[in-house]
Write a protein that holds these residues in place. Sequence first.
Motif, short mmCIF file in Angstrom:
data_model
loop_
_atom_site.label_atom_id
_atom_site.label_comp_id
_atom_site.label_asym_id
_atom_site.label_seq_id
_atom_site.Cartn_x
_atom_site.Cartn_y
_atom_site.Cartn_z
N HIS A 195 0.85 -1.18 0.00
CA HIS A 195 0.00 0.00 0.00
C HIS A 195 0.88 1.23 0.00
N THR A 196 0.24 2.35 -0.22
CA THR A 196 0.96 3.60 -0.36
C THR A 196 1.62 4.01 0.95
N MET A 197 2.82 4.54 0.83
CA MET A 197 3.57 5.00 1.99
C MET A 197 2.91 6.26 2.56
N GLU A 198 2.86 6.32 3.88
CA GLU A 198 2.31 7.51 4.54
C GLU A 198 3.18 8.71 4.21
N HIS A 199 2.53 9.86 4.00
CA HIS A 199 3.25 11.08 3.64
C HIS A 199 4.30 11.46 4.69
N LYS A 200 3.94 11.32 5.96
CA LYS A 200 4.88 11.70 7.04
C LYS A 200 6.15 10.85 6.97
N LEU A 201 5.99 9.55 6.70
CA LEU A 201 7.16 8.67 6.59
C LEU A 201 8.00 9.05 5.37
N LEU A 202 7.35 9.29 4.25
CA LEU A 202 8.06 9.66 3.03
C LEU A 202 8.85 10.95 3.23
N LYS A 203 8.20 11.94 3.84
CA LYS A 203 8.88 13.22 4.09
C LYS A 203 10.08 13.02 5.02
N ALA A 204 9.91 12.22 6.06
CA ALA A 204 10.99 11.99 7.02
C ALA A 204 12.22 11.36 6.35
N ASP A 254 14.96 13.57 8.23
CA ASP A 254 14.45 14.13 9.49
C ASP A 254 14.19 13.01 10.50
N ALA A 255 15.17 12.76 11.38
CA ALA A 255 15.07 11.68 12.37
C ALA A 255 13.95 11.94 13.37
N ASP A 256 13.74 13.19 13.74
CA ASP A 256 12.67 13.51 14.69
C ASP A 256 11.29 13.20 14.10
N LEU A 257 11.10 13.55 12.83
CA LEU A 257 9.82 13.27 12.18
C LEU A 257 9.62 11.76 12.01
N LEU A 258 10.70 11.04 11.69
CA LEU A 258 10.60 9.59 11.58
C LEU A 258 10.24 8.98 12.93
N ALA A 259 10.89 9.45 13.99
CA ALA A 259 10.60 8.94 15.33
C ALA A 259 9.14 9.19 15.70
N GLN A 260 8.65 10.38 15.35
CA GLN A 260 7.25 10.70 15.61
C GLN A 260 6.33 9.79 14.81
N ALA A 261 6.66 9.57 13.53
CA ALA A 261 5.84 8.71 12.67
C ALA A 261 5.83 7.27 13.17
N GLY A 315 21.56 8.07 1.92
CA GLY A 315 22.68 8.06 2.87
C GLY A 315 22.32 8.50 4.28
N HIS A 316 21.07 8.37 4.66
CA HIS A 316 20.64 8.78 6.00
C HIS A 316 20.84 7.63 6.98
N LEU A 317 22.09 7.45 7.44
CA LEU A 317 22.45 6.32 8.29
C LEU A 317 21.60 6.25 9.56
N LYS A 318 21.40 7.38 10.22
CA LYS A 318 20.63 7.38 11.46
C LYS A 318 19.21 6.84 11.22
N LEU A 319 18.61 7.23 10.10
CA LEU A 319 17.27 6.76 9.77
C LEU A 319 17.28 5.27 9.39
N VAL A 320 18.32 4.85 8.67
CA VAL A 320 18.45 3.43 8.31
C VAL A 320 18.49 2.58 9.58
N VAL A 321 19.27 3.03 10.56
CA VAL A 321 19.37 2.31 11.83
C VAL A 321 18.01 2.27 12.54
N MET A 322 17.33 3.41 12.58
CA MET A 322 16.01 3.47 13.22
C MET A 322 15.02 2.52 12.55
N ILE A 323 15.02 2.52 11.23
CA ILE A 323 14.08 1.68 10.47
C ILE A 323 14.39 0.21 10.70
N CYS A 324 15.66 -0.16 10.60
CA CYS A 324 16.04 -1.57 10.78
C CYS A 324 15.77 -2.03 12.20
#
Length: 173
Positions: free
Chosen positions: A8-17, A22-29, A67-76
């Motif tokens: 399904h379609t990715m949420e806008h907030k996740l895509l933007k993060a 934006d690690a803070d926005l990803l954490a919030q999402a 290349g957003h390593l911090k976000l890659v770590v958060m997602i994994c």
Amino acid sequence: MAGRHTSHTMEHKLLKAVATGDADLLAQALGIWPTATAEQGDVDQSCCLKGVTAEGSSVLHIAASRGHLKLVVMICTHDISLIKSRKNQLDTPLICAARAGHVDVVDYLVRAASAMQEPERSVLRAWNSGGATAMHEAVRNGYAPVLQKLMSSDSGLATMVDDKGVSPLYLAY
């Protein structure tokens, strides 16, 4: 909810993060750091990392390719299974990171894959629709540090041929 298991379609907030790093926005999402202004529904639905873009990119594909390593770590950390996800062209997040030359992200994804139950070679040796591996992409784009990281993880990658019968070793010369 019929069809919930399908893409399904990715949420806008996740895509933007992930697009902006934006690690803070990803954490919030993800509901890791619910903010005072976040509605309760935002936090409850936050865990939906299975959404994809029109090209089939997951949040991990986008974060890895940028290349957003911090976000890659958060997602994994939130969902390690995304490491095996494929875009429409069958690119894995590792192939995306290697193509873009992000050695720190490649290093993390290789280490994360090796910590998984199945052999890391399944992720390291994955081919995209053009028959290219992460190592092919690193060589084609001239990213020696990425090439060195992949070689130290699996030297057999150098001799794997793409759909045209070309190996990364051949491409390097």
